[in-house]
Design a protein around this motif. Structure first.
Motif, short mmCIF file in Angstrom:
data_model
loop_
_atom_site.label_atom_id
_atom_site.label_comp_id
_atom_site.label_asym_id
_atom_site.label_seq_id
_atom_site.Cartn_x
_atom_site.Cartn_y
_atom_site.Cartn_z
N ALA A 61 -64.47 -1.12 124.85
CA ALA A 61 -65.64 -1.14 124.15
C ALA A 61 -65.99 0.48 123.59
O ALA A 61 -66.37 0.93 122.58
CB ALA A 61 -66.84 -1.71 125.14
N HIS A 67 -67.07 2.67 120.32
CA HIS A 67 -68.21 3.76 120.28
C HIS A 67 -68.48 4.58 121.56
O HIS A 67 -68.12 4.23 122.30
CB HIS A 67 -69.41 2.62 119.76
CG HIS A 67 -69.50 1.74 118.56
ND1 HIS A 67 -69.71 2.45 117.45
CD2 HIS A 67 -69.04 0.53 118.54
CE1 HIS A 67 -69.53 1.37 116.39
NE2 HIS A 67 -69.20 0.49 117.12
N TYR A 74 -73.50 3.45 124.48
CA TYR A 74 -74.02 1.82 124.72
C TYR A 74 -75.34 1.89 125.52
O TYR A 74 -75.24 2.42 126.45
CB TYR A 74 -72.85 1.07 124.99
CG TYR A 74 -71.69 0.72 124.36
CD1 TYR A 74 -72.03 -0.67 123.33
CD2 TYR A 74 -70.56 1.35 124.34
CE1 TYR A 74 -70.88 -0.75 122.64
CE2 TYR A 74 -69.50 1.10 123.46
CZ TYR A 74 -69.74 -0.07 122.61
OH TYR A 74 -68.79 -0.42 121.53
N ASN A 75 -76.01 0.91 125.15
CA ASN A 75 -77.02 0.74 126.28
C ASN A 75 -76.77 -0.40 127.17
O ASN A 75 -75.56 -1.28 126.82
CB ASN A 75 -78.51 0.36 125.48
CG ASN A 75 -78.42 -1.09 124.63
OD1 ASN A 75 -77.64 -1.95 124.93
ND2 ASN A 75 -78.88 -0.94 123.53
N LYS A 133 -77.96 -3.50 127.82
CA LYS A 133 -78.17 -4.94 127.48
C LYS A 133 -76.79 -5.16 126.51
O LYS A 133 -76.12 -6.28 126.74
CB LYS A 133 -79.17 -4.74 126.51
CG LYS A 133 -79.56 -6.14 126.12
CD LYS A 133 -80.76 -6.34 125.17
CE LYS A 133 -80.97 -7.82 124.70
NZ LYS A 133 -82.26 -7.91 123.74
N ASP A 134 -76.26 -4.09 125.75
CA ASP A 134 -75.09 -4.55 124.89
C ASP A 134 -73.93 -4.55 126.03
O ASP A 134 -72.76 -5.69 125.53
CB ASP A 134 -75.01 -3.36 124.03
CG ASP A 134 -75.99 -3.50 122.92
OD1 ASP A 134 -76.45 -4.41 122.67
OD2 ASP A 134 -76.38 -2.36 122.11
N LEU A 135 -73.67 -3.88 127.07
CA LEU A 135 -72.58 -3.59 127.93
C LEU A 135 -72.52 -5.05 128.46
O LEU A 135 -71.43 -5.63 128.93
CB LEU A 135 -72.43 -2.46 128.75
CG LEU A 135 -72.14 -1.41 128.19
CD1 LEU A 135 -72.34 -0.19 129.09
CD2 LEU A 135 -71.13 -1.15 127.46
N HIS A 151 -73.72 -7.90 127.52
CA HIS A 151 -73.28 -8.97 126.67
C HIS A 151 -71.61 -9.06 126.12
O HIS A 151 -71.00 -9.90 126.24
CB HIS A 151 -74.00 -8.76 125.11
CG HIS A 151 -73.55 -9.83 124.21
ND1 HIS A 151 -73.93 -11.01 124.03
CD2 HIS A 151 -72.76 -9.57 122.84
CE1 HIS A 151 -73.31 -11.62 122.97
NE2 HIS A 151 -72.69 -10.73 122.46
N ILE A 152 -71.27 -7.63 126.26
CA ILE A 152 -69.74 -7.41 126.23
C ILE A 152 -68.92 -7.96 127.00
O ILE A 152 -68.00 -8.57 126.94
CB ILE A 152 -69.47 -5.89 125.79
CG1 ILE A 152 -70.01 -5.47 124.51
CG2 ILE A 152 -67.98 -5.72 125.75
CD1 ILE A 152 -69.89 -4.26 124.01
N THR A 153 -69.30 -7.58 128.21
CA THR A 153 -68.52 -7.83 129.40
C THR A 153 -68.74 -9.36 130.08
O THR A 153 -68.20 -9.97 131.01
CB THR A 153 -68.73 -6.91 130.75
OG1 THR A 153 -70.04 -6.91 131.02
CG2 THR A 153 -68.18 -5.54 130.18
N ASN A 154 -70.05 -9.74 129.96
CA ASN A 154 -70.55 -10.89 130.37
C ASN A 154 -70.57 -11.03 132.09
O ASN A 154 -70.17 -12.10 132.77
CB ASN A 154 -69.78 -12.14 129.85
CG ASN A 154 -70.32 -13.69 130.33
OD1 ASN A 154 -71.57 -13.70 130.39
ND2 ASN A 154 -69.78 -14.59 130.55
N MET A 181 -78.66 5.63 127.35
CA MET A 181 -77.49 5.07 126.75
C MET A 181 -76.44 5.56 127.61
O MET A 181 -76.54 6.75 128.47
CB MET A 181 -77.22 5.78 125.33
CG MET A 181 -78.33 5.48 124.25
SD MET A 181 -78.21 3.77 123.92
CE MET A 181 -76.85 3.86 122.62
#
Length: 258
Positions: free
Chosen positions: A196, A200, A203-204, A206-208, A210-213, A238
């Protein structure tokens, strides 16, 4: 027009007494005293040995008190003591000419006098009625302000009880979502994070997630090992990889891609 910050000091030369009275007596004065403000009379007897000061409660006030079971005593003795510090008495809203229509006059602060004597007002005869008044006063002070009451009928107002509150529902929903995120192997999570961050730089959280679950607490423990959390602008709140884990060339702040 006088300023509200000014203090009327014409009463500085006036001598006043600071008198401590029983709680039931002060409550009686506030509840049943008439417009004249007269609550009783003082008798000061002078002799060669000592000055005896007695207070006689007005007959119109002696008929009741905090309780109908006890009659308020009428006769009191004032035990005098010296004043070992400088004390004065102020009042607010006492216009000098008796006209309080002017806001500045009604808000005026006046010095009413200096305290020259302390006094403790006590009943002459501490009989059973007086002890009952003291007991009821103590019990009233210790009584909690809020008490639980049993409902005898169904509540028909808008404040009906609910089976569950919104905040509890949201918490349970979040808890279930957290439970669905099973912890993966640490190296597997790191591989996803490196991939990831290869796309980019910032990352914040929340996004991480979602990416890693992955669960938030578990993910943060891994991030602290390989990444840095920014607390200052322009990338405040971030995450970015620590310098030793970066495998992309450094670009300008506006370009977030490697």
């Amino acid at each position: 027009m006088a300023s509200t910050s000014e203090v009327e000091c014409s009463g500085l030369s006036r001598d006043v007494w600071l008198v401590k009275v029983p709680k039931f007596l002060s409550n009686l004065w506030m509840e049943k005293a008439d417009e004249t403000g007269i609550v009783g009379s003082l008798r000061i007897s002078q002799n060669s040995q000592k000055n005896e000061i007695k207070f006689n409660l007005a007959e119109s006030l002696a008929g009741g008190g905090d309780s109908d079971k006890a009659k308020v005593p009428r006769d009191y003795r004032l035990l005098m003591s010296k004043v070992d510090q400088s004390l004065v008495v102020f009042s607010k809203g006492q216009a000098g000419n008796g006209d309080t229509t002017d806001t500045s006059e009604s808000d005026k602060i006046s010095l009413e006098g200096k305290v020259v004597q302390r006094a403790d007002c006590r009943p002459i005869n501490s009989n059973a009625e007086y002890m009952l008044l003291k007991r009821e006063s103590i019990l009233s002070a210790s009584k909690p302000a809020r008490q639980a009451k049993q409902l005898k009928k169904i509540v028909t107002s808008s404040y009906k009880p609910v089976s569950d509150h919104k905040m509890n529902i949201e918490y349970e929903k979040k808890k279930k979502e957290e439970g669905k995120r099973a912890r993966s192997d640490e190296e597997e999570v790191k591989a996803k994070l490196f991939h990831a961050f290869g796309q980019h730089q910032y990352y914040n959280l929340k996004d991480l997630v979602h990416i890693t679950n992955q669960p938030i607490v578990y993910l943060k423990s891994i991030l602290k090992e390989i990444a840095h959390y920014n607390t200052k602008n322009p990338h405040k709140n971030m995450w970015e990889l620590k310098p030793e884990y970066r495998h992309y060339e450094k670009h300008s702040d506006d370009d977030k891609q490697s």
